[in-house]
Design a protein around this motif. Sequence first.
Motif, PDB file in Angstrom:
ATOM      1  N   GLU A 105      13.229  28.807  21.671  1.00 56.68           N
ATOM      2  CA  GLU A 105      11.827  28.606  21.298  1.00 56.68           C
ATOM      3  C   GLU A 105      11.084  29.925  21.375  1.00 56.68           C
ATOM      4  OE1 GLU A 105      11.143  24.007  22.845  1.00 56.68           O
ATOM      5  OE2 GLU A 105       9.769  25.613  23.506  1.00 56.68           O
ATOM      6  N   ASN A 106      10.391  30.268  20.292  1.00 51.74           N
ATOM      7  CA  ASN A 106       9.570  31.484  20.270  1.00 51.74           C
ATOM      8  C   ASN A 106      10.335  32.729  20.713  1.00 51.74           C
ATOM      9  OD1 ASN A 106       7.284  29.885  19.568  1.00 51.74           O
ATOM     10  ND2 ASN A 106       7.085  29.309  21.723  1.00 51.74           N
ATOM     11  N   GLY A 107      11.560  32.864  20.237  1.00 54.41           N
ATOM     12  CA  GLY A 107      12.326  34.072  20.507  1.00 54.41           C
ATOM     13  C   GLY A 107      13.012  34.126  21.852  1.00 54.41           C
ATOM     14  N   GLY A 108      12.984  33.020  22.617  1.00 51.40           N
ATOM     15  CA  GLY A 108      13.653  33.037  23.922  1.00 51.40           C
ATOM     16  C   GLY A 108      14.253  31.681  24.258  1.00 51.40           C
ATOM     17  N   TRP A 109      14.896  31.598  25.413  1.00 50.42           N
ATOM     18  CA  TRP A 109      15.599  30.379  25.814  1.00 50.42           C
ATOM     19  C   TRP A 109      14.814  29.669  26.912  1.00 50.42           C
ATOM     20  CZ3 TRP A 109      19.265  29.109  22.539  1.00 50.42           C
ATOM     21  CH2 TRP A 109      19.881  30.117  21.796  1.00 50.42           C
ATOM     22  N   LYS A 110      14.434  28.443  26.620  1.00 52.71           N
ATOM     23  CA  LYS A 110      13.636  27.645  27.559  1.00 52.71           C
ATOM     24  C   LYS A 110      14.531  26.557  28.150  1.00 52.71           C
ATOM     25  CE  LYS A 110       9.818  24.385  27.518  1.00 52.71           C
ATOM     26  NZ  LYS A 110       9.074  23.464  26.645  1.00 52.71           N
ATOM     27  N   ILE A 111      14.471  26.382  29.452  1.00 50.56           N
ATOM     28  CA  ILE A 111      15.298  25.342  30.077  1.00 50.56           C
ATOM     29  C   ILE A 111      14.727  23.965  29.725  1.00 50.56           C
ATOM     30  CG2 ILE A 111      15.967  24.304  32.277  1.00 50.56           C
ATOM     31  CD1 ILE A 111      16.486  27.010  33.366  1.00 50.56           C
TER      32      ILE A 111
ATOM     33  N   ASN B  32      28.770  35.987  14.855  1.00 52.91           N
ATOM     34  CA  ASN B  32      28.626  37.279  15.509  1.00 52.91           C
ATOM     35  C   ASN B  32      27.120  37.609  15.543  1.00 52.91           C
ATOM     36  OD1 ASN B  32      28.046  37.950  12.892  1.00 52.91           O
ATOM     37  ND2 ASN B  32      29.685  39.451  12.656  1.00 52.91           N
ATOM     38  N   ARG B  33      26.785  38.760  16.064  1.00 54.97           N
ATOM     39  CA  ARG B  33      25.377  39.114  16.223  1.00 54.97           C
ATOM     40  C   ARG B  33      24.642  39.118  14.876  1.00 54.97           C
ATOM     41  NH1 ARG B  33      23.399  41.449  20.910  1.00 54.97           N
ATOM     42  NH2 ARG B  33      25.501  41.921  21.621  1.00 54.97           N
ATOM     43  N   GLU B  34      25.333  39.600  13.844  1.00 57.09           N
ATOM     44  CA  GLU B  34      24.717  39.695  12.523  1.00 57.09           C
ATOM     45  C   GLU B  34      24.438  38.298  11.926  1.00 57.09           C
ATOM     46  OE1 GLU B  34      27.200  41.812   9.810  1.00 57.09           O
ATOM     47  OE2 GLU B  34      25.674  41.900   8.228  1.00 57.09           O
ATOM     48  N   SER B  35      25.405  37.396  12.070  1.00 56.44           N
ATOM     49  CA  SER B  35      25.192  36.055  11.503  1.00 56.44           C
ATOM     50  C   SER B  35      24.140  35.291  12.307  1.00 56.44           C
ATOM     51  CB  SER B  35      26.509  35.281  11.411  1.00 56.44           C
ATOM     52  OG  SER B  35      27.122  35.160  12.662  1.00 56.44           O
ATOM     53  N   TRP B  36      24.081  35.565  13.605  1.00 55.00           N
ATOM     54  CA  TRP B  36      23.019  34.971  14.434  1.00 55.00           C
ATOM     55  C   TRP B  36      21.645  35.434  13.939  1.00 55.00           C
ATOM     56  CZ3 TRP B  36      20.994  31.530  17.454  1.00 55.00           C
ATOM     57  CH2 TRP B  36      19.956  31.835  18.336  1.00 55.00           C
ATOM     58  N   GLN B  37      21.499  36.719  13.700  1.00 48.38           N
ATOM     59  CA  GLN B  37      20.227  37.247  13.202  1.00 48.38           C
ATOM     60  C   GLN B  37      19.877  36.653  11.844  1.00 48.38           C
ATOM     61  OE1 GLN B  37      17.932  38.843  14.688  1.00 48.38           O
ATOM     62  NE2 GLN B  37      19.046  39.333  16.550  1.00 48.38           N
ATOM     63  N   LYS B  38      20.885  36.542  10.982  1.00 47.73           N
ATOM     64  CA  LYS B  38      20.633  35.992   9.651  1.00 47.73           C
ATOM     65  C   LYS B  38      20.252  34.508   9.730  1.00 47.73           C
ATOM     66  CE  LYS B  38      22.117  36.181   4.910  1.00 47.73           C
ATOM     67  NZ  LYS B  38      22.910  36.868   3.901  1.00 47.73           N
ATOM     68  N   THR B  39      20.849  33.796  10.678  1.00 46.63           N
ATOM     69  CA  THR B  39      20.485  32.389  10.894  1.00 46.63           C
ATOM     70  C   THR B  39      19.013  32.281  11.270  1.00 46.63           C
ATOM     71  OG1 THR B  39      22.726  31.824  11.599  1.00 46.63           O
ATOM     72  CG2 THR B  39      20.971  30.348  12.312  1.00 46.63           C
ATOM     73  N   LEU B  40      18.578  33.152  12.177  1.00 45.15           N
ATOM     74  CA  LEU B  40      17.176  33.130  12.602  1.00 45.15           C
ATOM     75  C   LEU B  40      16.250  33.497  11.443  1.00 45.15           C
ATOM     76  CD1 LEU B  40      17.241  34.747  16.159  1.00 45.15           C
ATOM     77  CD2 LEU B  40      17.316  32.328  15.532  1.00 45.15           C
ATOM     78  N   GLU B  41      16.632  34.522  10.694  1.00 43.95           N
ATOM     79  CA  GLU B  41      15.777  35.010   9.598  1.00 43.95           C
ATOM     80  C   GLU B  41      15.635  33.990   8.472  1.00 43.95           C
ATOM     81  OE1 GLU B  41      17.360  39.503  10.327  1.00 43.95           O
ATOM     82  OE2 GLU B  41      17.555  38.676   8.304  1.00 43.95           O
ATOM     83  N   GLU B  67      20.000  23.461   7.045  1.00 37.41           N
ATOM     84  CA  GLU B  67      18.670  23.827   7.544  1.00 37.41           C
ATOM     85  C   GLU B  67      18.634  23.624   9.053  1.00 37.41           C
ATOM     86  OE1 GLU B  67      15.879  22.434   3.755  1.00 37.41           O
ATOM     87  OE2 GLU B  67      15.932  21.272   5.620  1.00 37.41           O
ATOM     88  N   VAL B  68      18.363  24.698   9.773  1.00 35.78           N
ATOM     89  CA  VAL B  68      18.433  24.647  11.239  1.00 35.78           C
ATOM     90  C   VAL B  68      17.152  24.039  11.806  1.00 35.78           C
ATOM     91  CG1 VAL B  68      18.669  26.005  13.335  1.00 35.78           C
ATOM     92  CG2 VAL B  68      19.951  26.647  11.278  1.00 35.78           C
ATOM     93  N   LYS B  69      17.319  23.010  12.623  1.00 33.20           N
ATOM     94  CA  LYS B  69      16.172  22.329  13.235  1.00 33.20           C
ATOM     95  C   LYS B  69      15.988  22.717  14.699  1.00 33.20           C
ATOM     96  CE  LYS B  69      15.131  20.078   9.516  1.00 33.20           C
ATOM     97  NZ  LYS B  69      13.935  20.508   8.778  1.00 33.20           N
ATOM     98  N   GLU B  70      17.076  22.770  15.459  1.00 26.69           N
ATOM     99  CA  GLU B  70      17.006  23.120  16.879  1.00 26.69           C
ATOM    100  C   GLU B  70      18.255  23.906  17.250  1.00 26.69           C
ATOM    101  OE1 GLU B  70      16.627  19.564  19.249  1.00 26.69           O
ATOM    102  OE2 GLU B  70      14.948  18.824  18.063  1.00 26.69           O
ATOM    103  N   ILE B  71      18.096  24.797  18.229  1.00 27.61           N
ATOM    104  CA  ILE B  71      19.235  25.607  18.694  1.00 27.61           C
ATOM    105  C   ILE B  71      19.309  25.538  20.219  1.00 27.61           C
ATOM    106  CG2 ILE B  71      20.310  27.889  18.689  1.00 27.61           C
ATOM    107  CD1 ILE B  71      18.617  28.628  16.273  1.00 27.61           C
TER     108      ILE B  71
END
Lengths: 125, 125
Positions: A105-111, B32-41, B67-71
């Motif tokens: 959430e908002n760029g960070g990990w919330k418990i 990997n780090r790149e695909s994680w960033q692309k997922t967020l973007e 479409e990503v709803k929650e992580i």
Amino acid sequence: MVEIDFEKENGLIPAVIQDATTLEVLMVGHMNRESWQKTLETGRACFWSRTRKKLWLKGETSGHFQEVKEIYLDCDGDTLVLKVNPIGGATCHTGFRSCFHHKYENGGWKIVGERIFDPKEVYEK
Amino acid sequence: MVEIDFEKENGLIPAVIQDATTLEVLMVGHMNRESWQKTLETGRACFWSRTRKKLWLKGETSGHFQEVKEIYLDCDGDTLVLKVNPIGGATCHTGFRSCFHHKYENGGWKIVGERIFDPKEVYEK
């Protein structure tokens, strides 16, 4: 006919553990051939602990066994999903219901999620 | 504070992809780090294809984006769960709703689940 491909990743395949009732993903463990056989024999999820390098019957210390209800294999045979009944309600060694108790959430990990037990009371008796 | 531990397994962490509505586990990919960033973007699940050794925006060929709803991240930061809306309804390249369409029954794997599309019509046009 699909079969489990244990050879793809050095004898280990990931196993997604899902609550059979709520469908919450509780954890992801790894199984080798021996832990797979033990899972079938006992009806309880058994993993290979990569950190301790030994067979790991989940719940052997805490009593929180995972009763296996259904098992699924993916299209290329390298990942399992087990639907389980998690005895005691908590899967994570930190006492949370699920190991996935950090939400992005908002760029960070919330418990988030529910803590079922205090690990000190379960593991340090 | 937990963070994603990309270093544990050679820069890759497994990502369990779960239908945000039905909670069915659809697939497990690797990021990997790149695909994680692309997922967020992009807000769409992006993986690292271990077979093709390249970034893999799921759906780039089939149109079946996720479409990503929650992580969610697990307790030791080495596995992700993404709840997604699977565009088109099918995740598996074989046309099934889920990659986990083999169920263990009587000592073998039985095909279960719903086939949404014929792969020949999607990939060989």
